[in-house]
Structures are given as structure tokens and as C-alpha cells.
Design a protein around this motif. Structure first.
Motif, PDB file in Angstrom:
ATOM      1  N   ASN A 277       0.831  -1.213   0.000  1.00 38.84           N
ATOM      2  CA  ASN A 277       0.000   0.000   0.000  1.00 38.84           C
ATOM      3  C   ASN A 277       0.862   1.259   0.000  1.00 38.84           C
ATOM      4  N   ARG A 278       1.962   1.217   0.770  1.00 36.92           N
ATOM      5  CA  ARG A 278       2.848   2.371   0.803  1.00 36.92           C
ATOM      6  C   ARG A 278       3.527   2.593  -0.556  1.00 36.92           C
TER       7      ARG A 278
ATOM      8  N   ARG B 180       3.877   5.406  -5.730  1.00 38.40           N
ATOM      9  CA  ARG B 180       3.752   5.383  -7.188  1.00 38.40           C
ATOM     10  C   ARG B 180       2.650   6.329  -7.658  1.00 38.40           C
ATOM     11  N   GLN B 181       1.562   6.342  -6.919  1.00 35.80           N
ATOM     12  CA  GLN B 181       0.449   7.223  -7.272  1.00 35.80           C
ATOM     13  C   GLN B 181       0.874   8.680  -7.217  1.00 35.80           C
TER      14      GLN B 181
ATOM     15  N   GLU C 283       1.069  11.275 -10.359  1.00 35.81           N
ATOM     16  CA  GLU C 283       0.401  12.571 -10.310  1.00 35.81           C
ATOM     17  C   GLU C 283       1.383  13.700 -10.612  1.00 35.81           C
ATOM     18  N   GLN C 284       2.593  13.572 -10.052  1.00 38.39           N
ATOM     19  CA  GLN C 284       3.611  14.590 -10.306  1.00 38.39           C
ATOM     20  C   GLN C 284       4.001  14.613 -11.779  1.00 38.39           C
ATOM     21  N   GLU C 285       4.188  13.420 -12.369  1.00 37.45           N
ATOM     22  CA  GLU C 285       4.517  13.351 -13.788  1.00 37.45           C
ATOM     23  C   GLU C 285       3.378  13.879 -14.652  1.00 37.45           C
TER      24      GLU C 285
END
Length: 276
Positions: A43-44, A49-50, A54-56
Motif C-alpha cells: 500500500n505504501r 507510485r500514485q 500525479e507529479q509526472e
């Protein structure tokens, strides 16, 4: 109470069973804890990765929105499904063109005679085409359209991305260079004409001056001399006027590089002799 062998065996079996149950429960509890830790780690990692995605995504969005060119995304039916801010500034908001073809952008259908979008969909190649379009308050503009396919994993075209660049200033610069080239050619022509006119004018001027001097010395009739001299003076004045014109033409032409070339010295001497 007598402890028989059978009771001892039964007690032993019960104790073994309880031990196995306890041990199994311990293993299950340990496995459960390990699974919990593993799930927490997953989960971490998933959350990290999420955040990276989002940043990308934000970075790509800033790049697409900040680029000084229009970007328009089409589906395989050649319908508009996305536009960046520059395209919206040029052609209006996305809502007015959503799910419509490129004719919604370019009201004049003649600009679509050679559609790069259609060629890209048929051949899967990157195509480039330039158009001239009168764009409302922006006036007549020149656009360079580059159409590129976006493939699925099975190499089938899923979408087409068009890059629109406003090349109006580039076109104006090209026209300016062409105009300068024409002016340079006219200047070279004027230079040649001026040189060709200057040479005979110089000879005529010298001859007219010589005639004035000869007539002044040998002719005695005053009226005839005056009339001849007046005519010759008119010739000289007009020659000087022509020389001023040719000199002005020469001044407009950049100085040509001096080059050495073979000359006929005899012909030069003959020409000079005529001026003496």
C-alpha cells in the motif's frame, strides 16, 4: 484413581493435539502478521507510485499548456477530443469544437485539400502541411501542421496528435528575403546599365568640349559660333544630368568585389586616343 497405560496414551495424544493447535495458531498468527506487513508495504509503494504518477501528470500538463504551439488530439473518426490553451486562444474554447472534425477549426474548407490527419490515419506516418488561414481578429496567418499517430500495444492507431505552429513571422521573413534578393538583382541590373551609359556619355562630353574649343578658334561668324556653342553646351548639360542619374544608381548598389581580368591593351589605347 489408577493411571493405566491407556490413560497415559490418551493424555499424551491430548497434549500433542493441544501443542499442535497452539503451534499452528502461532504460525497462523505469525503468517498473518507477515501478510499485514507485506500489505502495508504494498500500500505504501502504491501510494508512492500514485504520487509520482500525479507529479509526472502535472509536469506533462504544464509542458503541454506552456508550449508556444497548438496541440490538438483527434480520435480515429478525426473528431477533436482535446486541445491545449494555445489552440483555444487561436480557435476558441474546446467546448465549441468537441467531437467535431477539423472543419470546425478552419471555417474555410479549402484549407483541408491535403489533410495530414487523414494521411496519418491511413499510413501511420508523421505528416506535415502548411496552410494559410484568415483567423478572425488575428488576420491572415500561416500555420504549419504536423500530424503524428498514437499507437496501441497492437500497433493499431488509437489517436492522432496534431502540432500547429504559427509560422507567419517566418513566412514574412522569407518574403522579405525574397524581396531583398529581387532588389539586389535590380541593383546589379542598374549597375550594369549605369556603367554602360556612363562610358559613352564620358566620350560624348569630351568630344563636345573639343568641338566648342575648335569652333571658338576657327569660326569667325559670331552668330553661328554662338548658336553652335549653345547647342553644344546643352549637350554637355544633358550629359551631366545623365551622369548624375547613373551615379545615383551606382550609389544604391553595394560595392562589388574588385577582380583582376585580362584586357586588350591595344583597344584601351584606341579608346583613350579618341578622348585626347
Amino acid at each position: 484413581f489408577m493411571i493405566t497405560q491407556q490413560n497415559i496414551i490418551t493424555l499424551g495424544l491430548h497434549a500433542s493435539f493441544l501443542f499442535l493447535v497452539g503451534y499452528s495458531m502461532g504460525l497462523l498468527s505469525r503468517k498473518e502478521n507477515m501478510d499485514k506487513v507485506r500489505i502495508q508495504n504494498l500500500n505504501r509503494e502504491l501510494a508512492e507510485r500514485q504520487i509520482e504518477l500525479e507529479q509526472e501528470k502535472d509536469k506533462l500538463a504544464h509542458i503541454l499548456m506552456g508550449i508556444d504551439a497548438g496541440l490538438i488530439l483527434f480520435n480515429t473518426r478525426k473528431e477533436i477530443i482535446w486541445m491545449n490553451k494555445v489552440s483555444e486562444r487561436w480557435f476558441g474554447p474546446l467546448e465549441s469544437h468537441l467531437n467535431k472534425n477539423c472543419k470546425s477549426l478552419f471555417k474555410d474548407r479549402t484549407v483541408c485539400k491535403k489533410c495530414p490527419n487523414e494521411t496519418t490515419l491511413k499510413q501511420g506516418t508523421i505528416e506535415t502541411y502548411e496552410i494559410e488561414f484568415t483567423n478572425g481578429n488575428l488576420g491572415t496567418r500561416f500555420y504549419r501542421i504536423t500530424s503524428a499517430p498514437i499507437f496501441r500495444e497492437n500497433r493499431h492507431i488509437e489517436q492522432v496528435l496534431e502540432l500547429l505552429q504559427d509560422v507567419t513571422e517566418e513566412k514574412e521573413m522569407q518574403l522579405h528575403l525574397i524581396q531583398n534578393s529581387k532588389l539586389a538583382a535590380m541593383g546589379e541590373l542598374a549597375s550594369g546599365v549605369a556603367h554602360e551609359i556612363n562610358n559613352p556619355l564620358s566620350s560624348i562630353n569630351v568630344c563636345a568640349q573639343a568641338l566648342v574649343e575648335l569652333l571658338s578658334e576657327n569660326i569667325q561668324e559670331t552668330e553661328t559660333i554662338s548658336e553652335i556653342i549653345e547647342n553644344l553646351e546643352s549637350i554637355k548639360n544633358e550629359i551631366q544630368r545623365c551622369k548624375r542619374i547613373t551615379t545615383g544608381l551606382l550609389n544604391m548598389v553595394p560595392r562589388m568585389e574588385r577582380r583582376k581580368m585580362p584586357l586588350d591593351i591595344n583597344q584601351i589605347l584606341k579608346n583613350v586616343r579618341l578622348l585626347i
